[in-house]
Every structure is written in C-alpha cells, then in structure tokens.
Motif scaffolding. Structure first.
Motif, PDB file in Angstrom:
ATOM      1  N   SER A 128       0.800  -1.229   0.000  1.00 13.22           N
ATOM      2  CA  SER A 128       0.000   0.000   0.000  1.00 13.22           C
ATOM      3  C   SER A 128       0.830   1.275   0.000  1.00 13.22           C
ATOM      4  O   SER A 128       0.273   2.367  -0.114  1.00 13.22           O
ATOM      5  N   ASP A 156      -3.815   6.227  -8.696  1.00 15.33           N
ATOM      6  CA  ASP A 156      -3.909   4.793  -8.436  1.00 15.33           C
ATOM      7  C   ASP A 156      -5.194   4.501  -7.671  1.00 15.33           C
ATOM      8  O   ASP A 156      -5.297   4.774  -6.474  1.00 15.33           O
ATOM      9  N   ARG A 157      -6.164   3.934  -8.357  1.00 14.62           N
ATOM     10  CA  ARG A 157      -7.484   3.728  -7.758  1.00 14.62           C
ATOM     11  C   ARG A 157      -7.489   2.626  -6.696  1.00 14.62           C
ATOM     12  O   ARG A 157      -8.508   2.407  -6.039  1.00 14.62           O
ATOM     13  N   THR A 158      -6.401   1.903  -6.533  1.00 15.38           N
ATOM     14  CA  THR A 158      -6.326   0.950  -5.425  1.00 15.38           C
ATOM     15  C   THR A 158      -5.904   1.650  -4.131  1.00 15.38           C
ATOM     16  O   THR A 158      -6.027   1.080  -3.052  1.00 15.38           O
ATOM     17  N   ARG A 159      -5.422   2.882  -4.264  1.00 15.31           N
ATOM     18  CA  ARG A 159      -4.955   3.623  -3.087  1.00 15.31           C
ATOM     19  C   ARG A 159      -5.797   4.865  -2.803  1.00 15.31           C
ATOM     20  O   ARG A 159      -5.942   5.266  -1.656  1.00 15.31           O
ATOM     21  N   LYS A 161      -9.402   6.989  -4.420  1.00 19.74           N
ATOM     22  CA  LYS A 161     -10.461   6.986  -5.435  1.00 19.74           C
ATOM     23  C   LYS A 161     -11.718   7.684  -4.900  1.00 19.74           C
ATOM     24  O   LYS A 161     -11.901   7.844  -3.681  1.00 19.74           O
TER      25      LYS A 161
END
Length: 232
Positions: A128, A156-159, A161
């Motif tokens: 992360s 980065d849409r995993t971090r 959004k």
C-alpha cells in the motif's frame, strides 16, 4: 533500475529483493557511501541536496532492512517486536550516529523540510505504500520527481479513489494529515490536496467538481503491509 520495475499500470512498482540479495555486496558499497558522509559535509549541502540524500538513504536502508531477513519475511513489520517497531530498530550509521528509519523520517525530514510530498517518496516496502521509483532522487529532478510521485499515487485507484459518493483515500492522509495542512502550495487542509488532484481521483467531471467543492465525505482505506516483492 535493475531491481525495481513499474507494474503495467505505471502507478505501482515491485522490488526484486532476490536480485538485491544476489547483488548485496555491491549494494552494501552504496550503503557505505551514505554512511561515510559526515555531518560537516551534509551541512554544506544545499537544502535540496540534503533532502535528496535523506530520501535516497531511507529507501536504500529500508531495502537493506528487508534483506536482513529475506526471504523469510512477509512484511516489514516482521522485523519488529512487541516492544520495538521495525522503524525503531537501530541498524545503520548515518551522519555519524547509529540510527533507525524513524529518525530519518520523523526527526530529520518532516520537521526540517516542510515538504509533504515526501510521503510519496519514502517507501516502507509495503504494497500500500507509494511506488518506489526505479531511479534515485537528484537535486536537479527533485521537484519533478516529487510531483510525478503525487500524480501516480493519486491516480492509483487501489490507493485513492472517489466511489459510492465519497472519497476513499490512503491512510497516509490520516497519519500525516498535519503535514498536508501547513500551507505548502496553498494547502490549508487535507481537502485542498484532493481538490488539486481531483482529475486523478475520478474520470467523471461531476465527481471532480464535488471533490473541488470539498463537500464530499472522506474515509481511509485499509493499509496492506504485505511486502512489495516482485517474486510474490
């Protein structure tokens, strides 16, 4: 460049710790170069040179910290104990002192350089975390590298959004909220950061407008402390 690679999205990277381990003798020469810099030499550096030195040292020493137990390690937290975190363990000499990673970040960089974007530059070997760059920071490129790091991280849409009507952002913005609220680049509150990068947080113009209006609720995503290992 040899052991750190961007993932296909160009927003995250992975570290080839096995490769670093194979080149550890050569890598230790780099670490020795950091250790040999005296406080007097450091004091003669420009402010950008000092910051670059500390960022690069932190990232290199974090890799060395992982290598001390690799491959029998799943997270940097495995290097800590109930009484001492991995970041408080003294395992290197820098600027004439035996020190730990927290000393670099919390006693040197954060109070002395007032640059919140260092939180996308200092990489703690976790999934992360912001991406470790496959190039060293340099004074000539520092501004561009820090801003590039922010753009990649915010994109980065995993971090980070905008989803389900609210901002879902990295816990970094909770842990270091005060660093982003000191007026740097016009940031008076952490919402100003999200407003600046609204077009990275969502592709929808209406959602971007809501983020810029600073009226959306904010939650923080869980942090994945798994090792950012290319081999896993």
């Amino acid at each position: 460049k040899k052991h750190v690679k961007w993932l296909p999205d160009n927003k995250q990277s992975r570290v080839n710790y096995k490769g670093f381990a194979a080149d550890r003798a050569e890598f230790k020469k780099v670490l020795d170069d950091f250790s040999e810099v005296s406080p007097q030499q450091f004091g003669a550096f420009s402010k950008d040179q000092q910051l670059v030195f500390l960022i690069n040292a932190y990232n290199a020493l974090t890799i060395e910290h992982i290598l001390s137990k690799y491959p029998n390690i799943k997270s940097i937290k495995d290097l800590g104990s109930l009484v001492q975190s991995a970041w408080k363990k003294k395992f290197f000499t820098l600027l004439g002192q035996e020190q730990h990673l927290d000393w670099i970040e919390h006693e040197q960089i954060r109070p002395k350089y007032q640059e919140p974007r260092i939180h996308v530059a200092l990489v703690c070997a976790a999934v992360s975390c912001p991406a470790l760059r496959p190039d060293a920071y340099t004074p000539a490129k520092l501004e561009a590298q820090l801003e590039d790091g922010m753009v990649r991280f915010m994109s980065d849409r995993t971090r980070n959004k905008f989803a389900d009507g609210k901002l879902q952002v990295s816990s970094i913005f909770k842990w270091f909220k005060e660093d982003f609220e000191k007026g740097y680049k016009g940031f008076g509150k952490v919402e100003d950061v999200f407003a600046k990068y609204a077009d990275k947080l969502s592709d929808n113009p209406e959602d971007q407008a809501k983020i810029r209006a600073k009226t959306v609720s904010i939650s923080h995503l869980d942090y994945d402390w798994s090792l950012n290992d290319a081999g896993r």
